[in-house]
Design a protein around this motif. Structure first.
Motif, mmCIF file in Angstrom:
data_model
loop_
_atom_site.group_PDB
_atom_site.id
_atom_site.type_symbol
_atom_site.label_atom_id
_atom_site.label_comp_id
_atom_site.label_asym_id
_atom_site.label_seq_id
_atom_site.Cartn_x
_atom_site.Cartn_y
_atom_site.Cartn_z
ATOM 1 N N ALA A 114 -13.070 10.328 -5.983
ATOM 2 C CA ALA A 114 -12.141 10.265 -7.118
ATOM 3 C C ALA A 114 -11.108 9.162 -6.913
ATOM 4 N N ILE A 115 -10.648 8.966 -5.667
ATOM 5 C CA ILE A 115 -9.658 7.922 -5.378
ATOM 6 C C ILE A 115 -10.281 6.543 -5.533
ATOM 7 N N LEU A 173 -10.000 1.340 0.851
ATOM 8 C CA LEU A 173 -9.889 -0.012 0.311
ATOM 9 C C LEU A 173 -10.787 -0.980 1.076
ATOM 10 N N ALA A 174 -10.838 -0.807 2.410
ATOM 11 C CA ALA A 174 -11.710 -1.660 3.220
ATOM 12 C C ALA A 174 -13.181 -1.433 2.880
ATOM 13 N N VAL A 175 -13.569 -0.189 2.612
ATOM 14 C CA VAL A 175 -14.950 0.107 2.227
ATOM 15 C C VAL A 175 -15.290 -0.547 0.891
ATOM 16 N N LEU A 176 -14.341 -0.480 -0.067
ATOM 17 C CA LEU A 176 -14.598 -1.094 -1.372
ATOM 18 C C LEU A 176 -14.750 -2.608 -1.259
ATOM 19 N N GLU A 177 -13.968 -3.231 -0.371
ATOM 20 C CA GLU A 177 -14.048 -4.681 -0.234
ATOM 21 C C GLU A 177 -15.288 -5.113 0.544
ATOM 22 N N LYS A 224 -12.408 -7.605 -4.350
ATOM 23 C CA LYS A 224 -11.367 -8.291 -3.608
ATOM 24 C C LYS A 224 -10.050 -7.509 -3.688
ATOM 25 N N MET A 225 -9.927 -6.509 -2.818
ATOM 26 C CA MET A 225 -8.729 -5.675 -2.802
ATOM 27 C C MET A 225 -7.638 -6.227 -1.876
ATOM 28 N N GLY A 226 -7.970 -7.229 -1.063
ATOM 29 C CA GLY A 226 -6.998 -7.750 -0.106
ATOM 30 C C GLY A 226 -5.841 -8.477 -0.741
ATOM 31 N N THR A 227 -5.946 -8.865 -2.003
ATOM 32 C CA THR A 227 -4.869 -9.576 -2.698
ATOM 33 C C THR A 227 -4.182 -8.709 -3.749
ATOM 34 N N GLN A 228 -4.426 -7.397 -3.698
ATOM 35 C CA GLN A 228 -3.901 -6.500 -4.724
ATOM 36 C C GLN A 228 -2.886 -5.513 -4.146
ATOM 37 N N ARG A 232 0.869 -1.177 0.000
ATOM 38 C CA ARG A 232 0.000 0.000 0.000
ATOM 39 C C ARG A 232 0.908 1.229 0.000
ATOM 40 N N SER A 233 1.032 1.860 -1.148
ATOM 41 C CA SER A 233 1.923 3.012 -1.285
ATOM 42 C C SER A 233 1.137 4.221 -1.758
#
Length: 459
Positions: A374-375, A340-344, A350-354, A326-327
């Motif tokens: 926007a993000i 990211l947690a909200v999107l998942e 499935k953002m936990g593997t990206q 996470r950068s």
């Protein structure tokens, strides 16, 4: 031989102690106390700046607040509109302004440019780091002339105040405060005691004479102003000059201002002939491209009273190693992880593997929550590898429940987007309450949840 007195000072907050202690009781920092030499016994501990010749002074007495008379002083307006905005409308007489920044970022160039532009004022530029010839070379490069701009290469405050009494300047610039030293203090230049004493003398001069004083300060490797933290509390305004030395754009940001807003910023472009003001920063913060790419969106943010449209770049790719990266550049990493947690959780992605990389174009550091939508759109665009039209922009906050929340000053953000030729803008439907959005020609998409926005963008 006179006995030397010493004391210990905290380098973080400036607290004083008679002996060394491990933890500062004032700020709680560890191992920050250093030994400094105090006043010598063979000199009289008086300030180098003296107003008047009478040795008798009348003690101050309390006054009722209703009996105090106040008249607003006219500010000194410079030809630099960006500096006027950051200062809150111009230079306040008798104020002290501290400017910090990395070495080589352009602090001396900016202040010399300001000194040469104040045609109606007599300016004294004091330099403890450069010679007269070096300053003259920079002035020739800037291509400006000012017959009432005087240069003094001196580090001793006693001689500086003698020259000030003779010249009677209207504006004083000191480059830099870490190079000055007072003979009343035995410590070397740049020490905690010397920086505090020299600043106190200049502060007394500014308040009693009504002359504005600009101080240039060094910064530490952590990015904070060097010297005791109390230095920032003594001055009226603290400005930071930010930017990458290898890039052309610079940002002048205010972190403290007793005479104006602390959320304003000024943007400059570094050229061979000096710093150029950028009057419309949205045009430089958005890359000019004819085709759309995945992972790129435009967000509407506010910096003080100025609306900005900035480019958000995101790259989402499967993690090569066990722990995803996470950068983030220019945006808080903790808030990125929250989005990211909200999107998942709420969106099912499935953002936990990206691996997720985020960049705010132009070198800006943004804290406005209106950039959340926007993000999220940029990350999903890269995740699905579907480009978002470059004529669309976003201005809304995202909550933990996946709701699209309203943001302040939505009309100014929409007006800026319309002015730059955008055709669509996505906002919260709660921003429509009490606001007339029918006067805009841009298509306004109002939503209450993320699913409504993403179903229109990605199907």
């Amino acid at each position: 031989m006179a006995k030397i007195k010493t004391a210990y000072f905290c380098q973080s907050c400036g607290a004083q102690s008679a002996k060394w202690i491990g933890k500062c009781p004032a700020c709680g920092e560890w191992n920050t106390y250093v030994e400094e030499v105090l006043l010598r016994e063979d000199v009289t501990p008086t300030s180098a700046w003296k107003v008047g010749t009478s040795s008798q002074q009348v003690a101050s007495k309390p006054k009722a607040i209703n009996d105090i008379t106040y008249s607003e002083q006219a500010r000194i307006e410079t030809t630099d509109a960006e500096l006027n905005r950051v200062l809150g409308g111009g230079i306040v007489p008798g104020s002290m302004v501290l400017i910090g920044g990395e070495p080589g970022i352009g602090k001396s160039t900016l202040m010399l440019q300001i000194a040469l532009s104040l045609r109606a004022q007599r300016v004294l530029y004091i330099s403890g780091e450069e010679s007269e010839q070096q300053i003259k070379m920079r002035a020739e490069r800037l291509g400006a002339q000012h017959p009432n701009c005087f240069i003094l290469t001196e580090t001793g405050t006693q001689n500086i105040f003698k020259q000030i009494e003779q010249l009677q300047p209207d504006v004083l610039i000191v480059d830099s405060i870490q190079t000055l030293h007072s003979s009343f203090i035995e410590s070397g230049a740049g020490s905690v005691a010397q920086v505090r004493e020299c600043t106190a003398e200049l502060l007394k001069f500014a308040k009693e004479s009504g002359t504005p004083v600009f101080l240039i300060g060094h910064i530490t490797k952590e990015g904070s102003l060097a010297g005791p933290k109390i230095l920032e509390h003594m001055v009226d305004t603290v400005l930071t000059f930010e930017g990458d030395r290898h890039m052309t754009y610079r940002i002048l940001r205010t972190t403290k201002n007793r005479f104006g807003s602390t959320s304003e910023l000024g943007i400059y472009e570094m050229l061979g002939t000096g710093l150029r003001e950028v009057s419309n920063p949205s045009e430089i913060l958005i890359s000019q491209r004819e085709e759309s790419f995945s992972g790129i969106t435009i967000g509407g943010t506010m910096e003080g009273n100025r609306p900005l449209l900035i480019e958000v770049q995101s790259l989402v790719t499967p993690a090569t190693y066990g722990t995803p990266q996470r950068s983030s550049t220019g945006f808080d990493v903790k808030r990125l992880n929250m989005l990211l947690a909200v999107l998942e959780k709420r969106g099912g992605f499935k953002m936990g593997t990206q691996d997720v990389f985020l960049n705010i174009a132009g070198g800006l550091k943004v804290e406005d929550p209106a950039l959340d939508l926007a993000i999220c759109a940029a990350m999903l665009s890269s995740f699905e590898d579907i480009a978002i039209p470059h004529t669309s922009c976003f201005a809304a906050e995202v909550g933990l429940g996946g709701e699209v929340r309203a943001v302040h000053r939505i009309e100014q953000r929409i007006s800026e987007a319309e002015k730059l030729g955008f055709q669509d803008i996505y906002i919260s439907k709660y921003n429509k309450k009490g606001v007339d959005l029918s006067r805009f020609n841009i298509r306004i998409h109002a939503a209450s949840r993320l699913e409504e926005v993403f179903s229109g963008l990605f199907g």
